[in-house]
Write a protein that holds these residues in place. Structure first.
Motif, PDB file in Angstrom:
ATOM      1  N   SER A   1      10.719 206.246  39.931  1.00 40.95           N
ATOM      2  CA  SER A   1       9.406 205.888  39.392  1.00 40.95           C
ATOM      3  C   SER A   1       9.529 204.881  38.257  1.00 40.95           C
ATOM      4  N   ASP A   2      10.609 204.980  37.448  1.00 44.30           N
ATOM      5  CA  ASP A   2      10.848 203.990  36.395  1.00 44.30           C
ATOM      6  C   ASP A   2      11.039 202.604  37.004  1.00 44.30           C
ATOM      7  N   ILE A   3      11.848 202.544  38.055  1.00 44.64           N
ATOM      8  CA  ILE A   3      12.145 201.267  38.685  1.00 44.64           C
ATOM      9  C   ILE A   3      10.899 200.676  39.323  1.00 44.64           C
ATOM     10  N   VAL A   4      10.081 201.517  39.930  1.00 44.09           N
ATOM     11  CA  VAL A   4       8.820 201.041  40.504  1.00 44.09           C
ATOM     12  C   VAL A   4       7.936 200.462  39.402  1.00 44.09           C
ATOM     13  N   ARG A   5       7.838 201.184  38.276  1.00 41.16           N
ATOM     14  CA  ARG A   5       6.992 200.734  37.162  1.00 41.16           C
ATOM     15  C   ARG A   5       7.510 199.423  36.570  1.00 41.16           C
ATOM     16  N   LEU A   6       8.827 199.348  36.346  1.00 47.69           N
ATOM     17  CA  LEU A   6       9.403 198.154  35.739  1.00 47.69           C
ATOM     18  C   LEU A   6       9.335 196.942  36.676  1.00 47.69           C
ATOM     19  N   THR A   7       9.552 197.176  37.964  1.00 48.57           N
ATOM     20  CA  THR A   7       9.458 196.086  38.931  1.00 48.57           C
ATOM     21  C   THR A   7       8.034 195.570  39.019  1.00 48.57           C
ATOM     22  N   MET A   8       7.077 196.499  39.009  1.00 42.88           N
ATOM     23  CA  MET A   8       5.676 196.093  39.051  1.00 42.88           C
ATOM     24  C   MET A   8       5.298 195.287  37.812  1.00 42.88           C
ATOM     25  N   ALA A   9       5.798 195.723  36.643  1.00 42.93           N
ATOM     26  CA  ALA A   9       5.492 195.012  35.396  1.00 42.93           C
ATOM     27  C   ALA A   9       6.159 193.650  35.357  1.00 42.93           C
ATOM     28  N   SER A  10       7.363 193.553  35.912  1.00 41.10           N
ATOM     29  CA  SER A  10       8.127 192.314  35.853  1.00 41.10           C
ATOM     30  C   SER A  10       7.732 191.318  36.927  1.00 41.10           C
ATOM     31  N   GLU A  11       7.517 191.804  38.150  1.00 36.26           N
ATOM     32  CA  GLU A  11       7.322 190.913  39.296  1.00 36.26           C
ATOM     33  C   GLU A  11       5.981 191.087  39.989  1.00 36.26           C
ATOM     34  N   GLY A  12       5.316 192.203  39.705  1.00 32.09           N
ATOM     35  CA  GLY A  12       4.124 192.501  40.478  1.00 32.09           C
ATOM     36  C   GLY A  12       4.494 193.042  41.852  1.00 32.09           C
ATOM     37  N   LEU A  13       3.514 193.141  42.717  1.00 28.87           N
ATOM     38  CA  LEU A  13       3.761 193.683  44.056  1.00 28.87           C
ATOM     39  C   LEU A  13       4.781 192.859  44.817  1.00 28.87           C
ATOM     40  N   SER A  14       4.815 191.571  44.561  1.00 28.30           N
ATOM     41  CA  SER A  14       5.752 190.705  45.284  1.00 28.30           C
ATOM     42  C   SER A  14       7.204 191.060  44.977  1.00 28.30           C
ATOM     43  N   GLY A  15       7.455 191.722  43.826  1.00 27.18           N
ATOM     44  CA  GLY A  15       8.817 192.110  43.485  1.00 27.18           C
ATOM     45  C   GLY A  15       9.418 193.088  44.472  1.00 27.18           C
ATOM     46  N   PHE A  16       8.583 193.882  45.127  1.00 23.10           N
ATOM     47  CA  PHE A  16       9.077 194.843  46.109  1.00 23.10           C
ATOM     48  C   PHE A  16       9.360 194.188  47.454  1.00 23.10           C
ATOM     49  N   PHE A  17       8.924 192.932  47.584  1.00 27.63           N
ATOM     50  CA  PHE A  17       9.152 192.224  48.844  1.00 27.63           C
ATOM     51  C   PHE A  17      10.049 191.013  48.642  1.00 27.63           C
ATOM     52  N   ARG A  18      10.794 190.994  47.507  1.00 32.27           N
ATOM     53  CA  ARG A  18      11.757 189.921  47.308  1.00 32.27           C
ATOM     54  C   ARG A  18      12.848 190.062  48.383  1.00 32.27           C
ATOM     55  N   GLY A  19      13.070 189.004  49.090  1.00 30.91           N
ATOM     56  CA  GLY A  19      14.033 189.061  50.174  1.00 30.91           C
ATOM     57  C   GLY A  19      13.427 189.477  51.497  1.00 30.91           C
ATOM     58  N   TYR A  20      12.065 189.613  51.548  1.00 20.77           N
ATOM     59  CA  TYR A  20      11.435 190.070  52.788  1.00 20.77           C
ATOM     60  C   TYR A  20      11.704 189.102  53.941  1.00 20.77           C
ATOM     61  N   TRP A  21      11.515 187.805  53.653  1.00 19.14           N
ATOM     62  CA  TRP A  21      11.679 186.833  54.733  1.00 19.14           C
ATOM     63  C   TRP A  21      13.137 186.708  55.154  1.00 19.14           C
ATOM     64  N   VAL A  22      14.026 186.793  54.182  1.00 17.82           N
ATOM     65  CA  VAL A  22      15.438 186.722  54.560  1.00 17.82           C
ATOM     66  C   VAL A  22      15.867 188.022  55.252  1.00 17.82           C
ATOM     67  N   SER A  23      15.204 189.141  54.927  1.00 14.56           N
ATOM     68  CA  SER A  23      15.462 190.383  55.658  1.00 14.56           C
ATOM     69  C   SER A  23      15.026 190.239  57.112  1.00 14.56           C
ATOM     70  N   LEU A  24      13.852 189.636  57.313  1.00 20.40           N
ATOM     71  CA  LEU A  24      13.411 189.379  58.683  1.00 20.40           C
ATOM     72  C   LEU A  24      14.392 188.461  59.399  1.00 20.40           C
ATOM     73  N   ALA A  25      14.863 187.445  58.672  1.00 23.59           N
ATOM     74  CA  ALA A  25      15.811 186.503  59.268  1.00 23.59           C
ATOM     75  C   ALA A  25      17.142 187.169  59.584  1.00 23.59           C
ATOM     76  N   THR A  26      17.416 188.300  58.927  1.00 22.67           N
ATOM     77  CA  THR A  26      18.652 189.042  59.192  1.00 22.67           C
ATOM     78  C   THR A  26      18.455 190.076  60.284  1.00 22.67           C
ATOM     79  N   TYR A  27      17.454 190.943  60.089  1.00 14.39           N
ATOM     80  CA  TYR A  27      17.337 192.127  60.939  1.00 14.39           C
ATOM     81  C   TYR A  27      16.562 191.898  62.227  1.00 14.39           C
ATOM     82  N   ALA A  28      15.611 190.972  62.218  1.00 14.16           N
ATOM     83  CA  ALA A  28      14.905 190.715  63.474  1.00 14.16           C
ATOM     84  C   ALA A  28      15.852 190.118  64.524  1.00 14.16           C
ATOM     85  N   PRO A  29      16.635 189.082  64.196  1.00 14.35           N
ATOM     86  CA  PRO A  29      17.626 188.614  65.176  1.00 14.35           C
ATOM     87  C   PRO A  29      18.683 189.666  65.494  1.00 14.35           C
TER      88      PRO A  29
END
Length: 296
Positions: free
Chosen positions: A107-135
């Motif tokens: 919960s601390d990490i969720v709070r700090l990530t939200m404060a630092s990056e906003g919702l987008s912080g939880f999806f950092r690397g999302y597109w590169v994850s798709l580029a990794t795991y979808a193929p």
């Protein structure tokens, strides 16, 4: 086992993945037994599951990294992943000190990530994850389907043996497990470079959110690094190349394949067996994701 509780939430993503795979497989105009159907269905399943997996991965990695940061910093104010650095920007000094003295919870990490990056912080690397795991997923199911067909053609089932006999079932499971093992090797090896980049990107955002730095995730490439605390795909690629050339992108490939191959063999064989057990024999095989044909 740091992060195990959060990581267990990936069970839900597995449910989503397999459901999306079956829906896409049945919807394929080529039929569920065609290798191209498995390719497309595997890609679609990965796209669906990554929307849940990536946020879980970001939090889990932050939890697992805390011990490393505490050891490297000698325990001081950056204990617990350097939480004080992130907390001080939005909290009082006493709150920041309290955060620094204890290990951060999920919960601390969720709070700090939200404060630092906003919702987008939880999806950092999302597109590169798709580029990794979808193929990776697409390659796995393509290899699995082709390998299963080749093994069946090379060693066809006995025409006199009942399909539900012990020997026939053992043969079916062995072919499925072997095909899954081969699929794990192929997909794990070919997509490892993207996985290295993905991990660097996600680690950088958790390091920044918890005050552990991150340095742009460039692997210490000096002038090639992205701005401090802001990792980019191109910055990570340049940093990895500067650190070790092409070999840097193969880091962890042995461990990745050592995990992926047996895990894929177990997943594929057990999933197919459970699908057979749960299948209503009154239904047409096309309504059960390939039914009997796909299981052979």
């Amino acid at each position: 086992y740091k992060g195990y509780g959060v990581y267990s939430l990936t069970l839900a993503s597995t449910q989503l993945y397999l459901t999306a795979y079956e829906v896409a497989l049945v919807a394929s105009p080529l039929g569920p037994d065609h290798a191209a159907s498995g390719l497309v269905a595997g890609f679609a399943a990965s796209v669906a599951s990554q929307s849940l997996l990536v946020p879980i991965d970001v939090v889990t990695q932050a939890l697992m990294m805390q011990g490393e940061r505490q050891a490297s910093s000698g325990g001081g104010k950056t204990s617990g992943g350097g939480g004080a650095g992130a907390a001080s920007s939005s909290s009082s000094p006493s709150t920041a000190a309290t955060t620094a003295r204890r290990a951060l919870s999920a919960s601390d990490i969720v709070r700090l990530t939200m404060a630092s990056e906003g919702l987008s912080g939880f999806f950092r690397g999302y597109w590169v994850s798709l580029a990794t795991y979808a193929p990776s997923s697409a390659l796995f199911w393509l290899t699995y389907t082709n390998a299963k067909k080749a093994m069946n053609d090379f060693s066809p089932p006995s025409p006199t043996a009942p399909p539900d006999s012990g020997g026939a079932m053992a043969r079916t499971v062995a072919i499925q497990a072997s095909s899954g093992f081969l699929g794990g090797i192929v997909s794990g090896t070919l997509t490892n470079p993207m996985d290295v980049v993905r991990t660097r990107l996600q680690v950088s955002v958790t390091a920044r959110a918890t005050g552990g730095g991150g340095g742009g995730g460039s692997g210490g490439s000096g002038g090639n690094a992205a701005p401090p605390g802001k990792a980019t795909f191109s910055g990570v690629v340049r940093g990895l190349w500067a650190d070790g050339g092409i070999a840097a992108f193969s880091k962890g490939v042995t461990a990745r394949v050592a995990y992926a191959a047996p895990a894929s063999a177990l997943m594929a064989s057990m999933y197919e067996v459970l699908k057979r057990i749960c299948c209503n024999p009154a239904l047409d095989s096309d309504q059960t994701g390939g039914g009997e044909t796909a299981l052979r």
